[in-house]
Design an enzyme around this catalytic site. Structure first.
Site, PDB file in Angstrom:
ATOM      1  CD  GLN A 117     -68.098 -13.941  33.788  1.00  0.00           C
ATOM      2  OE1 GLN A 117     -69.239 -14.387  33.852  1.00  0.00           O
ATOM      3  NE2 GLN A 117     -67.841 -12.724  33.357  1.00  0.00           N
ATOM      4  CE1 TYR A 173     -68.196  -9.922  31.287  1.00  0.00           C
ATOM      5  CE2 TYR A 173     -70.190 -11.252  31.549  1.00  0.00           C
ATOM      6  CZ  TYR A 173     -69.075 -10.883  30.809  1.00  0.00           C
ATOM      7  OH  TYR A 173     -68.839 -11.473  29.595  1.00  0.00           O
ATOM      8  NE  ARG A 192     -69.784  -8.734  21.834  1.00  0.00           N
ATOM      9  CZ  ARG A 192     -69.868  -9.328  23.018  1.00  0.00           C
ATOM     10  NH1 ARG A 192     -70.887 -10.144  23.277  1.00  0.00           N
ATOM     11  NH2 ARG A 192     -68.945  -9.110  23.930  1.00  0.00           N
ATOM     12  CE  LYS A 201     -62.637 -15.642  29.707  1.00  0.00           C
ATOM     13  NZ  LYS A 201     -63.038 -14.598  28.745  1.00  0.00           N
ATOM     14  CG  HIS A 224     -64.809 -11.090  25.819  1.00  0.00           C
ATOM     15  ND1 HIS A 224     -64.779 -10.922  27.175  1.00  0.00           N
ATOM     16  CD2 HIS A 224     -66.082 -11.441  25.525  1.00  0.00           C
ATOM     17  CE1 HIS A 224     -65.989 -11.135  27.678  1.00  0.00           C
ATOM     18  NE2 HIS A 224     -66.790 -11.463  26.694  1.00  0.00           N
ATOM     19  NE  ARG A 264     -68.998 -13.022  22.217  1.00  0.00           N
ATOM     20  CZ  ARG A 264     -70.104 -13.281  21.518  1.00  0.00           C
ATOM     21  NH1 ARG A 264     -70.014 -13.708  20.263  1.00  0.00           N
ATOM     22  NH2 ARG A 264     -71.303 -13.111  22.048  1.00  0.00           N
ATOM     23  NE  ARG A 307     -63.265 -21.946  17.041  1.00  0.00           N
ATOM     24  CZ  ARG A 307     -63.279 -21.087  18.061  1.00  0.00           C
ATOM     25  NH1 ARG A 307     -62.749 -21.447  19.238  1.00  0.00           N
ATOM     26  NH2 ARG A 307     -63.799 -19.880  17.929  1.00  0.00           N
ATOM     27  N   GLY A 352     -64.331 -22.292  24.537  1.00  0.00           N
ATOM     28  CA  GLY A 352     -65.581 -21.550  24.444  1.00  0.00           C
ATOM     29  C   GLY A 352     -66.536 -22.052  23.395  1.00  0.00           C
ATOM     30  NE  ARG A 353     -67.322 -17.215  18.831  1.00  0.00           N
ATOM     31  CZ  ARG A 353     -66.380 -16.310  19.105  1.00  0.00           C
ATOM     32  NH1 ARG A 353     -65.148 -16.720  19.424  1.00  0.00           N
ATOM     33  NH2 ARG A 353     -66.651 -15.018  19.071  1.00  0.00           N
TER      34      ARG A 353
END
Length: 376
Positions: A140, A142, A177, A244, A268, A271, A303, A322-323
């Site tokens: 990935q 940035y 955030r 993405k 995201h 976020r 989830r 992700g999480r």
């Protein structure tokens, strides 16, 4: 601030964790507040963070019956790579915050489970070290102000054997955030961005209370990323290009016209810009616009195995997880991530069978209906 987990995870019996929500609860109980909030939090009022989950919960899958399906095949291809599930591990920063094994532990578990692992620009372990796990890797990217560093990272990803390049396009600046701001979040001395020089500002070095990660990225990231940069990147790599952070069908169409092999419908994980459309709501329109010219992946709010089925039924090729992966890492290192992926596989396999689907392709042919408030 510090990581409380020992190198072997020090976790309770992972077999006692029967779904991904159990894993999250166990991780939350173990992690320091600022690390927990860094992982769990969203931007602004966290409206989008909550909406992602609500939108998925509002998707009803219409199963087929009398399908004669005894065994379901969960295997598929994602961006030209074979995967045991229609799932890849999403890029996530600074995984050594959750566990000392960091990205190496996560990649090892992903490799054992047969799913791709996405190495982040803000990884706390270098791509060369992660590649030693033998996992299927994507990288990935940035967009950085230093174009030379961008080229260097692409070259390193190729040399390390990464199979795709994922450019994240929804972070011209980092979303505010508030949990991180309130916590004065910064990285401990032993956690750094392995691919970048300079590191992240420490709390004691800042003149104002806020997020050290946000301050660092505002310096390193180039907010002027545009279509010409995507075109330039396409000419600089032989790897399949995945874009993405796409929500508008017009942007998705432009991506594939410029040579992207896939787009990821993503906000995201709630976020970035708060109040944007939930990814599950945007997904069908993007799938329709791309019309098979490229793959359409999905993230933000996944989830469990039923969510994977929902995404496929809405037209996605696969999902990025992700999480839940980070919660598994926090609970038990490599073993914890392996448990998350094991649970996901079991849930998804059962979901396929109950929906009358012999394989991933059949799941993409299922009908859906809205079941939330206001549904007909």
């Amino acid at each position: 601030m510090g990581v409380r987990n020992s190198p072997d995870g020090g976790a309770e019996d992972l077999e006692d964790l029967v779904d991904l929500a159990d894993v999250e609860r166990a991780a939350v109980a173990r992690l320091p507040r600022d690390v927990r909030d860094f992982i769990a939090g969203g931007s602004g009022d966290e409206v989008t963070l909550a909406a992602n989950r609500a939108a998925l919960d509002g998707v009803g899958v219409v199963p087929r019956v009398l399908a004669g399906v005894e065994v379901a095949d969960t295997g598929t291809s994602l961006v030209g790579t074979e995967a045991a599930l229609p799932v890849a591990v999403a890029p996530m920063a600074y995984q050594c915050l959750a566990h000392p094994g960091g990205e190496v532990a996560t990649a090892a578990a992903a490799g054992a489970a047969g799913v791709p692992f996405t190495v982040g620009t803000l990884s706390s372990r270098a791509v060369e070290e992660i590649a030693k796990t033998g996992a299927t890797l994507w990288f990935q990217l940035y967009w950085l102000r230093d174009r030379g560093l961008v080229e260097e990272l692409v070259a390193r990803a190729e040399a390390a054997g990464c199979r795709a390049l994922v450019i994240t396009v929804d972070v011209p600046v980092m979303g505010r955030r508030r949990r991180d701001v309130r916590n004065g979040f910064s990285l401990p001395a032993d956690v750094r961005a392995a691919h970048l020089s300079g590191g992240v500002t420490r709390a004691h070095e800042r003149r104002e209370v806020g997020s050290g990660v946000a301050e660092h990225t505002s310096t390193a990231f180039d907010p002027a990323l545009g279509w010409r940069d995507v075109e330039w990147l396409r000419t600089r790599t032989r790897l399949p290009l995945v874009v993405k952070g796409v929500l508008d069908p017009r942007d998705a169409t432009r991506c594939v016209e410029l040579g992207a092999s896939a787009v990821v419908v993503s906000n995201h994980g709630g976020r970035q810009l708060d109040g944007v459309v939930p990814s599950a709501v945007a997904l069908p329109r993007v799938v329709e616009a791309v019309a098979g010219a490229g793959e359409v992946l999905f993230d933000s709010g996944v989830r469990g195995g039923v969510d994977v089925l929902r995404a496929l039924a809405l037209g996605a090729t696969g999902v990025l997880l992700g999480r839940p992966v980070l919660w598994g890492l926090a609970v038990g290192g490599e073993r914890g991530v392996a448990r998350v992926l094991e649970l996901l596989r079991a849930e998804f396999t059962q979901a396929l069978l109950l929906a009358g689907c012999a394989d991933v392709g059949a799941a993409r042919g299922l009908a859906t209906a809205l079941t939330g408030p206001g549904a007909p």
